[in-house]
Scaffold this motif. Sequence first.
Motif, mmCIF file in Angstrom:
data_model
loop_
_atom_site.group_PDB
_atom_site.id
_atom_site.type_symbol
_atom_site.label_atom_id
_atom_site.label_comp_id
_atom_site.label_asym_id
_atom_site.label_seq_id
_atom_site.Cartn_x
_atom_site.Cartn_y
_atom_site.Cartn_z
ATOM 1 N N CYS A 239 0.825 -1.209 0.000
ATOM 2 C CA CYS A 239 0.000 0.000 0.000
ATOM 3 C C CYS A 239 0.857 1.256 0.000
ATOM 4 C CB CYS A 239 -0.970 -0.007 1.171
ATOM 5 S SG CYS A 239 -0.173 0.133 2.753
ATOM 6 N N PHE A 240 2.178 1.097 0.102
ATOM 7 C CA PHE A 240 3.052 2.267 0.009
ATOM 8 C C PHE A 240 3.283 2.692 -1.435
ATOM 9 C CE2 PHE A 240 4.304 0.543 4.174
ATOM 10 C CZ PHE A 240 4.012 1.652 4.927
ATOM 11 N N ASN A 241 2.846 1.845 -2.352
ATOM 12 C CA ASN A 241 3.041 2.161 -3.769
ATOM 13 C C ASN A 241 1.710 2.515 -4.409
ATOM 14 O OD1 ASN A 241 3.566 2.281 -6.450
ATOM 15 N ND2 ASN A 241 4.557 0.282 -6.595
ATOM 16 N N PRO A 242 1.450 3.806 -4.613
ATOM 17 C CA PRO A 242 0.131 4.211 -5.134
ATOM 18 C C PRO A 242 -0.078 3.868 -6.612
ATOM 19 C CG PRO A 242 1.522 6.127 -4.738
ATOM 20 C CD PRO A 242 2.294 4.950 -4.268
ATOM 21 N N VAL A 243 0.948 3.343 -7.296
ATOM 22 C CA VAL A 243 0.760 2.980 -8.701
ATOM 23 C C VAL A 243 0.013 1.647 -8.808
ATOM 24 C CG1 VAL A 243 1.929 2.463 -10.871
ATOM 25 C CG2 VAL A 243 2.818 4.241 -9.382
ATOM 26 N N ILE A 244 0.235 0.772 -7.839
ATOM 27 C CA ILE A 244 -0.312 -0.586 -7.918
ATOM 28 C C ILE A 244 -1.826 -0.627 -8.132
ATOM 29 C CG2 ILE A 244 -0.647 -2.721 -6.616
ATOM 30 C CD1 ILE A 244 2.115 -2.362 -5.477
ATOM 31 N N PRO A 245 -2.612 0.087 -7.318
ATOM 32 C CA PRO A 245 -4.059 -0.038 -7.528
ATOM 33 C C PRO A 245 -4.486 0.330 -8.939
ATOM 34 C CG PRO A 245 -3.557 1.675 -5.921
ATOM 35 C CD PRO A 245 -2.307 0.937 -6.167
ATOM 36 N N ALA A 246 -3.793 1.297 -9.546
ATOM 37 C CA ALA A 246 -4.147 1.686 -10.911
ATOM 38 C C ALA A 246 -3.877 0.530 -11.877
ATOM 39 C CB ALA A 246 -3.366 2.925 -11.319
ATOM 40 N N VAL A 247 -2.706 -0.080 -11.738
ATOM 41 C CA VAL A 247 -2.341 -1.179 -12.639
ATOM 42 C C VAL A 247 -3.287 -2.363 -12.455
ATOM 43 C CG1 VAL A 247 -0.546 -2.847 -13.210
ATOM 44 C CG2 VAL A 247 0.076 -0.482 -12.705
ATOM 45 N N GLU A 248 -3.529 -2.728 -11.201
ATOM 46 C CA GLU A 248 -4.396 -3.884 -10.926
ATOM 47 C C GLU A 248 -5.826 -3.620 -11.378
ATOM 48 O OE1 GLU A 248 -4.118 -7.171 -9.200
ATOM 49 O OE2 GLU A 248 -2.283 -6.809 -10.323
ATOM 50 N N THR A 249 -6.312 -2.417 -11.125
ATOM 51 C CA THR A 249 -7.684 -2.088 -11.530
ATOM 52 C C THR A 249 -7.809 -2.069 -13.041
ATOM 53 O OG1 THR A 249 -7.841 -0.721 -9.543
ATOM 54 C CG2 THR A 249 -9.576 -0.465 -11.159
ATOM 55 N N PHE A 250 -6.777 -1.570 -13.705
ATOM 56 C CA PHE A 250 -6.776 -1.545 -15.173
ATOM 57 C C PHE A 250 -6.886 -2.973 -15.714
ATOM 58 C CE2 PHE A 250 -4.356 -0.601 -19.280
ATOM 59 C CZ PHE A 250 -5.416 0.054 -19.856
ATOM 60 N N TYR A 252 -8.133 -5.490 -14.129
ATOM 61 C CA TYR A 252 -9.467 -5.996 -13.803
ATOM 62 C C TYR A 252 -10.470 -5.522 -14.863
ATOM 63 C CZ TYR A 252 -13.947 -6.656 -11.582
ATOM 64 O OH TYR A 252 -15.240 -7.026 -11.345
ATOM 65 N N MET A 253 -10.355 -4.260 -15.242
ATOM 66 C CA MET A 253 -11.257 -3.722 -16.257
ATOM 67 C C MET A 253 -11.083 -4.437 -17.593
ATOM 68 S SD MET A 253 -10.727 0.302 -15.528
ATOM 69 C CE MET A 253 -11.545 1.173 -14.207
ATOM 70 N N LEU A 254 -9.822 -4.723 -17.913
ATOM 71 C CA LEU A 254 -9.529 -5.318 -19.223
ATOM 72 C C LEU A 254 -9.831 -6.807 -19.271
ATOM 73 C CD1 LEU A 254 -6.160 -3.638 -20.248
ATOM 74 C CD2 LEU A 254 -8.309 -3.477 -21.477
ATOM 75 N N PHE A 255 -9.447 -7.508 -18.215
ATOM 76 C CA PHE A 255 -9.494 -8.975 -18.283
ATOM 77 C C PHE A 255 -10.377 -9.602 -17.204
ATOM 78 C CE2 PHE A 255 -5.039 -7.592 -19.254
ATOM 79 C CZ PHE A 255 -5.172 -7.607 -20.623
ATOM 80 N N GLY A 256 -10.875 -8.815 -16.281
ATOM 81 C CA GLY A 256 -11.708 -9.349 -15.216
ATOM 82 C C GLY A 256 -10.940 -10.157 -14.179
ATOM 83 N N THR A 257 -9.622 -9.990 -14.133
ATOM 84 C CA THR A 257 -8.845 -10.715 -13.119
ATOM 85 C C THR A 257 -8.251 -9.723 -12.126
ATOM 86 O OG1 THR A 257 -6.841 -10.512 -14.404
ATOM 87 C CG2 THR A 257 -8.159 -12.513 -14.725
ATOM 88 N N GLY A 258 -7.889 -10.250 -10.962
ATOM 89 C CA GLY A 258 -7.235 -9.415 -9.958
ATOM 90 C C GLY A 258 -8.241 -8.564 -9.221
ATOM 91 N N THR A 259 -7.992 -8.305 -7.953
ATOM 92 C CA THR A 259 -8.873 -7.451 -7.172
ATOM 93 C C THR A 259 -8.038 -6.489 -6.364
ATOM 94 O OG1 THR A 259 -8.892 -9.219 -5.557
ATOM 95 C CG2 THR A 259 -10.895 -8.921 -6.876
ATOM 96 N N VAL A 260 -8.612 -5.352 -6.085
ATOM 97 C CA VAL A 260 -7.940 -4.375 -5.225
ATOM 98 C C VAL A 260 -8.859 -4.078 -4.059
ATOM 99 C CG1 VAL A 260 -6.839 -2.133 -5.128
ATOM 100 C CG2 VAL A 260 -6.915 -3.367 -7.280
ATOM 101 N N PRO A 261 -8.419 -4.369 -2.823
ATOM 102 C CA PRO A 261 -9.257 -4.056 -1.658
ATOM 103 C C PRO A 261 -9.515 -2.557 -1.583
ATOM 104 C CG PRO A 261 -7.281 -5.279 -1.016
ATOM 105 C CD PRO A 261 -7.126 -4.945 -2.452
ATOM 106 N N PRO A 262 -10.739 -2.144 -1.207
ATOM 107 C CA PRO A 262 -11.071 -0.708 -1.157
ATOM 108 C C PRO A 262 -10.143 0.096 -0.240
ATOM 109 C CG PRO A 262 -13.037 -2.040 -0.817
ATOM 110 C CD PRO A 262 -11.884 -2.989 -0.852
ATOM 111 N N TRP A 263 -9.775 -0.460 0.896
ATOM 112 C CA TRP A 263 -8.905 0.293 1.815
ATOM 113 C C TRP A 263 -7.587 0.639 1.153
ATOM 114 C CZ3 TRP A 263 -4.153 -1.819 2.953
ATOM 115 C CH2 TRP A 263 -3.999 -3.196 2.735
ATOM 116 N N TYR A 264 -7.224 -0.217 0.213
ATOM 117 C CA TYR A 264 -5.996 -0.041 -0.510
ATOM 118 C C TYR A 264 -6.062 1.192 -1.402
ATOM 119 C CZ TYR A 264 -1.841 -1.793 -2.552
ATOM 120 O OH TYR A 264 -0.551 -1.918 -2.933
#
Lengths: 294, 264
Positions: A239-250, A252-264
């Motif tokens: 959670c110290f890396n704010p780039v990760i949620p963007a990459v993971e969410t992207f 998820y949007m593209l392939f429907g895989t991976g999740t990002v916890p909201p607190w993250y």
Amino acid sequence: MSSTATEKIRFPSIEESPWDTEIVPPRITTALNLPELLRYRHLIAMFVRRDFVVYYRQTVLGPLWWLLQPLITCGVFVIVFGVFLRIYTDGIPRPLFYLSGLTLWAYFAGSFTHISSLFSSQGGLFGKIYFPRLAVPVAQLLSNLMKFGLQTSFMTALYLIYVLNGLEIRPSWTLVFAPLLILYLAVLALGFGLLFNSLAYKYRDMSLTTPFIIQMWMFLSFIIYPMSAVPEKYHWFLCFNPVIPAVETFRYMLFGTGTVPPWYWGISLLTTVIVLALGLTSFAYTSQRFIDTV
Amino acid sequence: MLAIQVSHLSKEYSLGTVGHGTLQKDMQSWWAKIRGKEDPNTLLGSVPTVPIRDRFLALNDVSFDIRRGEAVAVIGKNGAGKSTLLKVLSRIVAPDKGVARLRGKVSSLLEVGTGFHPEQTGRDNVYMNGAILGMSRQDIAKRFDEIVAFSEIEEFIDTPVKRYSSGMRVRLAFSIAAHFLAEIVILDEVLSVGDAFFQKKSMAKMETLLRNEGRTLLFVSHSFGSVKKLCQRGLLLEHGRLVLDAPVKEVLEAYLPPAKKAAS
């Protein structure tokens, strides 16, 4: 009403017209004058255009480099991390997995790198003439956006080819929110870039460390491997890396895989806001000062 | 009606080094200070407890008003603060104390040719430069032909600027600047551009632009000829202080006597 009458009314108001410009010791408000920045939108457009026209002058392949760079990187990743090391990619075809991460990363890293060396690359101009300094980083974010668009359309084409050849994966409806992710990364790159730039004007070390930081940062940003490849007990650290949620969410949007916890996302958004505030504040002060130092 | 109002303007510069220039050494010094130890980066022989304050005031409590349409020369020796004053009024550096207020747009011609990109054509650079000066696309398009004609580089306008001779570059730059002149003009020795012929032409152009259209001028030059020609009023600066504010003839006389005495 006749024209002379309007003149009579208007003339005293010009006499008492307020000052147009007030020059005072450095303040945040003077450097972050957004209405003024808007008035100079034509200049921003010119900067973006210049980036296009000038950057690949006297190259053989021209803007094709924008496609070749991620393509070659992606190819090397497929060979090294796919064929040799066999790192898991959440069941997504490797080229798509790497490309999705790389395009997003390239947008962030490219913008960050440019903005973080703003004073050293634009010092000559800043020292001679006044215009809203923020026009340069804003133009940078926009010209990188075009680059991103070109790379994304290439990735989309590749995706379609996979789908036509029987790939089961489909994008999620949430893909319509992808522009928000880009906006998020733009804000993040602006904040970090301005902050580093403000440090770099005094400490030349920073310009040497930026490429190094970018490289390390990429390895920690799930470009090469998915979040699910990281053991659960280390997740708090990410959670110290704010780039990760963007990459993971992207992804998820593209392939429907991976999740990002909201607190993250919560922590990352908070980090971004703080970094942006720090970046803008330091920029406000240094942009009115650095000419004396360099 | 006032175009420029400067009150109690001060600008300080530090002479020595402020920091050590590298983050590591600054951290070292800071860490030593926190633990109450001696700074490992102090120079030998310097007294460690007394902070070194090598600062001087490039501008020291300067105040003056300029009415709209006035042409004012700033006169003084090298290092008197002339350029600093113009830089502060051009918003390139910020003052440390005081306020300067301006009414109307400012054209600052501290150095012509700023912002030229060598890879771009003359045409692109005219548009780029105009945009930097705050002009809209239509404004630039309207004056484009005039700019090119005045600079006498019609045939090369679509050639990258890197192939221009330095004279051509300067001519184009001056022409851009002269055609986008705002109400307040800040000039620092830019009239001496190009060959003798173009210098004459640019001087004449400046004169018409300033006289006929009611612009306000703030001018720094060591050429007394052009100062007398363009300005009515003079400000004499000495070590950052404004020591004389009078008609330009008087100011030049006050500035010159030592040289005159030496000559006679």
